[in-house]
Design an enzyme around this catalytic site. Structure first.
Site, PDB file in Angstrom:
ATOM      1  N   HIS A  15      -2.553  -6.905   5.044  1.00  0.00           N
ATOM      2  CA  HIS A  15      -2.581  -7.904   3.976  1.00  0.00           C
ATOM      3  C   HIS A  15      -3.792  -8.800   4.191  1.00  0.00           C
ATOM      4  CE1 HIS A  15       1.362  -6.668   2.664  1.00  0.00           C
ATOM      5  NE2 HIS A  15       1.703  -6.619   3.937  1.00  0.00           N
ATOM      6  N   ALA A  16      -4.307  -9.338   3.132  1.00  0.00           N
ATOM      7  CA  ALA A  16      -5.409 -10.305   3.156  1.00  0.00           C
ATOM      8  C   ALA A  16      -6.580  -9.830   4.009  1.00  0.00           C
ATOM      9  CB  ALA A  16      -4.889 -11.668   3.587  1.00  0.00           C
TER      10      ALA A  16
END
Length: 93
Positions: A15-16
């Site tokens: 994620h991210a």
């Protein structure tokens, strides 16, 4: 086609920031690489949006598949990246 299954070491999964770093590294590989989970995929490893749809969490197993010239080298590089806590690496730099 070569394949490799690895566990994701990043605390936030893919994620991210870890997803951005991984997709960038995948786009720089000589072979075309896909990534999948037991429940979803395969998707292009170089696409951050597609990576995020996999919803990969810390310690999840993913399978990387590469085809073409440099497939083994591409898998080696990307597997090593996934086995690194990219959250921690980013905080230290």
């Amino acid at each position: 086609m070569s394949a490799r299954t690895v566990k994701v070491a990043s605390a936030s999964g893919l994620h991210a920031r870890p997803a951005a770093l991984f997709s960038q590294a995948a786009s720089e590989q000589p072979a075309a690489v896909t990534i999948e989970t037991a429940d979803a995929g395969p998707v292009k490893a170089s696409s951050i949006l597609m990576l995020l749809t996999l919803d990969v969490a810390f310690d999840d197993e993913v399978t990387l598949r590469a085809e073409g010239e440099g497939a083994e080298e591409s898998l080696d590089a990307l597997a090593a990246l996934l086995e690194t806590n990219l959250d921690e690496e980013f905080q230290e730099s």
